[in-house]
Each structure stands twice: as structure tokens, then as C-alpha cells.
Design an enzyme around this catalytic site. Structure first.
Site, PDB file in Angstrom:
ATOM      1  N   LYS A  13      35.775  39.460  33.513  1.00 37.24           N
ATOM      2  CA  LYS A  13      36.712  38.753  34.402  1.00 37.24           C
ATOM      3  C   LYS A  13      36.057  37.525  35.051  1.00 37.24           C
ATOM      4  CE  LYS A  13      36.300  42.142  38.073  1.00 37.24           C
ATOM      5  NZ  LYS A  13      35.006  41.689  38.586  1.00 37.24           N
ATOM      6  N   ARG A  85      39.368  45.032  46.353  1.00 36.57           N
ATOM      7  CA  ARG A  85      38.761  46.155  45.642  1.00 36.57           C
ATOM      8  C   ARG A  85      39.270  47.501  46.129  1.00 36.57           C
ATOM      9  NH1 ARG A  85      32.634  45.103  43.550  1.00 36.57           N
ATOM     10  NH2 ARG A  85      33.061  43.043  42.750  1.00 36.57           N
ATOM     11  N   ARG A 119      23.501  44.079  28.988  1.00 37.27           N
ATOM     12  CA  ARG A 119      23.482  42.839  29.762  1.00 37.27           C
ATOM     13  C   ARG A 119      22.062  42.504  30.223  1.00 37.27           C
ATOM     14  NH1 ARG A 119      27.845  42.128  34.539  1.00 37.27           N
ATOM     15  NH2 ARG A 119      26.555  43.561  35.715  1.00 37.27           N
ATOM     16  N   ARG A 153      19.711  43.958  35.167  1.00 36.04           N
ATOM     17  CA  ARG A 153      19.963  44.162  36.590  1.00 36.04           C
ATOM     18  C   ARG A 153      19.575  45.591  36.923  1.00 36.04           C
ATOM     19  NH1 ARG A 153      25.822  41.917  38.539  1.00 36.04           N
ATOM     20  NH2 ARG A 153      25.851  43.857  39.693  1.00 36.04           N
ATOM     21  N   ARG A 164      29.700  53.034  39.371  1.00 37.92           N
ATOM     22  CA  ARG A 164      30.504  51.848  39.657  1.00 37.92           C
ATOM     23  C   ARG A 164      31.872  51.946  38.977  1.00 37.92           C
ATOM     24  NH1 ARG A 164      26.041  48.301  37.559  1.00 37.92           N
ATOM     25  NH2 ARG A 164      27.429  46.501  37.538  1.00 37.92           N
TER      26      ARG A 164
HETATM   27  P1  AMP Z   1      29.732  41.465  42.454  1.00 37.01           P
HETATM   28  O1  AMP Z   1      29.035  40.148  42.397  1.00 37.01           O
HETATM   29  O2  AMP Z   1      31.226  41.346  42.252  1.00 37.01           O
HETATM   30  O3  AMP Z   1      29.091  42.500  41.565  1.00 37.01           O
HETATM   31  O4  AMP Z   1      29.570  42.004  43.966  1.00 37.01           O
HETATM   32  C1  AMP Z   1      28.304  42.213  44.530  1.00 37.01           C
HETATM   33  C2  AMP Z   1      28.420  43.030  45.799  1.00 37.01           C
HETATM   34  O5  AMP Z   1      29.233  42.354  46.762  1.00 37.01           O
HETATM   35  C3  AMP Z   1      29.117  44.387  45.643  1.00 37.01           C
HETATM   36  O6  AMP Z   1      28.219  45.380  45.203  1.00 37.01           O
HETATM   37  C4  AMP Z   1      29.576  44.648  47.074  1.00 37.01           C
HETATM   38  O7  AMP Z   1      28.511  45.057  47.893  1.00 37.01           O
HETATM   39  C5  AMP Z   1      30.005  43.277  47.521  1.00 37.01           C
HETATM   40  N1  AMP Z   1      31.427  43.030  47.245  1.00 37.01           N
HETATM   41  C6  AMP Z   1      31.971  42.326  46.214  1.00 37.01           C
HETATM   42  N2  AMP Z   1      33.307  42.266  46.301  1.00 37.01           N
HETATM   43  C7  AMP Z   1      33.650  42.968  47.423  1.00 37.01           C
HETATM   44  C8  AMP Z   1      34.882  43.277  48.075  1.00 37.01           C
HETATM   45  N3  AMP Z   1      36.060  42.879  47.602  1.00 37.01           N
HETATM   46  N4  AMP Z   1      34.817  44.021  49.200  1.00 37.01           N
HETATM   47  C9  AMP Z   1      33.658  44.430  49.721  1.00 37.01           C
HETATM   48  N5  AMP Z   1      32.470  44.184  49.159  1.00 37.01           N
HETATM   49  C10 AMP Z   1      32.444  43.464  48.026  1.00 37.01           C
END
Ligand code: AMP
Length: 204
Positions: A13, A85, A119, A153, A164
Site C-alpha cells: 500500500k 488503524r 524484505r 527490519r 502484526r
Molecule cells: P509504519 O511505518 O506504518 O509501519 O508505522 C510505524 C509505527 O508507527 C507503528 O508500529 C506504530 O507504532 C505507529 N503507527 C503507525 N500508524 C499508526 C496509527 N494509525 N495509529 C497509531 N500508531 C500508528
């Protein structure tokens, strides 16, 4: 046009949101990137949640997001990637703005696990690859661009990936019902170009 991109980890995405942002000439807002680039005074608090793989509290997430989507470059719309989310975020968001379409990129857990396990990214220049799917590095250990070491990662191990995905199914997927009137489902188990074409067609 205001779009949300929702899909499990590994569905591509982020990749599609970046492509569509160029095609539609509206900003791509990745909530994860907003947190990573947040101002110094918030950084410490945000890093603590992110390092533990926990969601940042909804109110704080909304506050940061609100500041971003009301900037002048978002006047014509935006593509949101990584938000909402959970159901609470979706209902809080409704009080701030409306949304035109929600793009759900579907992917089986089996394929998500395969993609995330493959990845890797370059330690030096950050370029991303996948050792099982595209874009594959010429050498699985080194970056095509700068020769740097390719690393995974820390949260891309099988146990963390399953956790996750479980959070995605339990907390994020229920949101889709809320958007059923404007929901577009796209098959994420195709190549990048085909997925882009499907998204563009669905928006016509
Ligand atoms: P991502 O880059 O999308 O993998 O997000 C990295 C981290 O940001 C996640 O593990 C969460 O800790 C935080 N995060 C991302 N999106 C959200 C959201 N919509 N609400 C709360 N925390 C978020």
C-alpha cells in the site's frame, strides 16, 4: 480527492500510495513517516511506542494528523497511508473530514509472511528490495546501487510478522465495514503495474 489506503503489512500500500500521489498530484501522507519526522519535543514519546511496535495513542495520532491534512498542499486532497488503524481512529477522523474513496489492498497471510520475510533494505542508502519477490537485488547480500550491506527490519521475523497480521485482522479490518459504500477492493497478489492500473481504473 481524499483517499485512504488500507491493507495488511506487505500488501504494497505504501508503494501504491506513492505512485498514485504522483499520478493524481496530491500528497502522500504516511502516518509512520509523520511520526518518524515529528518535532523534537514529541519525538521521544513517539519513539517509545514505535520501538515496542505499539500503536501511538489515538488522540495524539489525530492531533499530529490534523496538523498535516490542513496544510495548503492538501487543499486538493491527499492519500493517507497507515491510518486509521482501529475503529476509534475511524470515528474520530469522521469528525474532522470526509473521505471520497477507501482502497483496500488484499493479500493472504501466507503471501504477506513470504513478502515480509524477504524484505531487506540497504544499511547505507536505505534502498528497499525483496529477496523472494520484486524488486530483487542482483546479489542477496549487497545493494545494487551502492554495494552496502542488505539487512532485515528487526520486526520482520516470523513471530513478529504473525503478531502484526493478527492486529491487522482484529483491529484494522473491522474498519472496512464502516466504509463499505466507498470501498474499492484491489487484489494485492499481482505485479506492481497491474495493481496501479486496477486502482486507476477503479477511480475513473
Ligand atoms: P509504519 O511505518 O506504518 O509501519 O508505522 C510505524 C509505527 O508507527 C507503528 O508500529 C506504530 O507504532 C505507529 N503507527 C503507525 N500508524 C499508526 C496509527 N494509525 N495509529 C497509531 N500508531 C500508528
Amino acid at each position: 480527492m481524499k483517499l485512504l489506503f488500507i491493507g495488511p503489512q506487505g500488501s504494497g500500500k505504501g508503494t501504491q500510495a506513492a505512485i498514485m500521489s504522483k499520478q493524481l498530484n496530491i500528497p502522500h501522507i504516511s502516518i509512520g513517516d509523520l511520526f518518524r519526522n515529528a518535532e523534537e519535543e514529541l519525538k521521544e514519546e513517539l519513539d517509545e511506542y514505535m520501538e515496542q511496535g505499539k500503536l501511538v495513542p489515538d488522540e495524539l495520532t489525530l492531533k499530529i494528523l490534523k496538523k498535516r491534512i490542513f496544510q495548503p498542499d492538501c487543499k486538493r486532497g491527499f492519500i493517507l497511508d497507515g491510518f486509521p488503524r482501529n475503529l476509534n481512529q475511524a470515528s474520530l477522523f469522521k469528525t474532522i473530514t470526509d473521505i471520497d474513496k477507501v482502497i483496500e489492498i488484499t493479500l493472504s497471510d501466507q503471501e504477506a509472511i513470504k513478502r515480509l520475510s524477504g524484505r531487506v533494505s540497504c544499511e547505507k542508502c536505505n534502498e528497499s528490495y525483496n529477496i523472494f519477490t520484486e524488486p530483487k537485488p542482483k546479489n542477496p547480500l549487497h545493494c545494487d546501487l551502492c554495494g552496502g550491506k542488505l539487512v532485515r527490519r528487526t520486526d520482520d521475523n516470523e513471530r513478529a510478522i504473525k503478531k502484526r497480521l493478527e492486529i491487522y485482522h482484529n483491529e484494522t479490518e473491522p474498519i472496512l465495514k464502516e466504509y463499505q459504500d466507498i470501498l474499492i477492493k484491489i487484489n494485492g497478489e499481482q505485479n506492481i503495474d497491474k495493481i496501479t492500473k486496477d486502482i486507476l481504473n477503479s477511480l475513473k
